[in-house]
Design an enzyme around this catalytic site. Structure first.
Site, mmCIF file in Angstrom:
data_model
loop_
_atom_site.group_PDB
_atom_site.id
_atom_site.type_symbol
_atom_site.label_atom_id
_atom_site.label_comp_id
_atom_site.label_asym_id
_atom_site.label_seq_id
_atom_site.Cartn_x
_atom_site.Cartn_y
_atom_site.Cartn_z
ATOM 1 N N ASP A 97 0.812 -1.219 0.000
ATOM 2 C CA ASP A 97 0.000 0.000 0.000
ATOM 3 C C ASP A 97 0.848 1.273 0.000
ATOM 4 O O ASP A 97 2.013 1.270 0.402
ATOM 5 C CB ASP A 97 -0.893 0.026 1.247
ATOM 6 C CG ASP A 97 -2.072 -0.916 1.145
ATOM 7 O OD1 ASP A 97 -2.100 -1.743 0.214
ATOM 8 O OD2 ASP A 97 -2.962 -0.841 2.019
ATOM 9 N N HIS A 242 3.664 -2.407 3.101
ATOM 10 C CA HIS A 242 3.688 -1.057 2.534
ATOM 11 C C HIS A 242 4.989 -0.833 1.779
ATOM 12 O O HIS A 242 6.043 -1.331 2.175
ATOM 13 C CB HIS A 242 3.550 -0.010 3.644
ATOM 14 C CG HIS A 242 2.243 -0.078 4.378
ATOM 15 N ND1 HIS A 242 1.999 -1.025 5.371
ATOM 16 C CD2 HIS A 242 1.107 0.656 4.254
ATOM 17 C CE1 HIS A 242 0.764 -0.855 5.824
ATOM 18 N NE2 HIS A 242 0.206 0.156 5.179
#
Length: 277
Positions: A97, A242
């Site tokens: 992400d 992430h």
């Protein structure tokens, strides 16, 4: 002049008798040298197709001239996000992400390429706009790009029109640089509401959350991240990591460690298909 008018009246009179095919034969240049007009095709026989102009060939699918694909049905409006993919053997989905980030995303892509696996990247539009080359690389290497809003806001605090803008702007930049609009959406912070589900469906996106949260954004240490992935691995799980939003060097090092271990353990790292849902 009178001769021309007389000839024109004769031709028009002949049109009523000969019909459209006869008129075409008589009026065509040099028609008098070609003899009688060709007979129309037999009943049921397909008429000859006109040659395509050069520009029209680009509109045809490369796979042939068969019937067009059936357009996808309307995306359902869900009341909760998908947390995993249906168990299909030992399948794991890796997701990243907040990127793309030129400091960390290229290393993650290199690791994935080295092991010949694909992942999902839920990108933020304002990040993607600065790194179009990374979106193009994701497309070239078969990764799936999802929508993670434009600026990573808390959607539950926004008005409906603002949520739509966050989604649409991101889908636009993804389409421009990745080559297709995203079919998956993930709410920032995992904070979903009714408007997010409805607007995501209107834009043709399925909501995907996660099963295993590495909490790598807290920078807990590479070994901790590796342990969370390996302990949580199971058929159908979706792993959240992430590639932007802070120092993600631990995330990169962890991927370099746990990915070959997952593969050696018999897991198939893949990306979800919309047919799953």
């Amino acid at each position: 002049m009178d001769q021309l008018l007389t000839r024109r009246r004769a031709l028009l009179a002949g049109a009523a008798t000969l019909g459209a095919a006869g008129v075409a034969a008589v009026l065509a240049p040099g028609a008098g040298n070609r003899g009688a007009p060709a007979s129309p095709p037999a009943a049921g026989a397909p008429a000859a197709r006109r040659p395509l102009r050069p520009s029209e060939y680009r509109l045809r699918p490369l796979t042939g001239y068969g019937p067009p694909r059936t357009p996808p049905g309307r995306t359902p409006v869900r009341k909760e996000p998908l947390l995993k993919v249906p168990d299909d053997g030992r399948t794991v989905v890796l997701t990243f992400d907040d990127g793309p980030d030129p400091r960390y995303t290229p290393d993650i892509l290199d690791i994935l390429a080295r092991h010949e696996v694909r992942a999902m990247f839920f990108v933020c539009g304002e990040m993607a706009g600065y790194t179009p080359d990374l979106l193009a690389r994701m497309a070239d290497e078969g990764h799936v790009v999802g929508n993670h809003t434009w600026s990573h806001p808390l959607l539950t605090k926004l008005r409906r029109r603002t949520i739509r803008s966050e989604m649409e702007r991101t889908s636009d930049v993804v389409e421009k640089h990745y080559g297709a609009r995203p079919e998956w959406f993930r709410a920032p912070y995992g904070a979903w509401n009714r408007a997010a589900f409805e607007l995501g469906a209107e834009l043709g996106m399925e909501p995907l959350a996660w099963t295993v949260d590495t909490l790598d954004w807290t920078e807990p240490g590479t070994r901790t991240i590796v342990g969370r992935v390996e302990d949580g691995a199971a058929p159908g799980v979706v792993v959240l990591s992430h590639d932007a939003g802070g120092d993600r060097s631990q995330s990169v090092k962890a991927l370099r460690s746990y990915l070959p271990h997952l593969l050696d353990s018999g897991y198939h790292v893949t990306v979800p298909r919309r047919e799953y849902v």
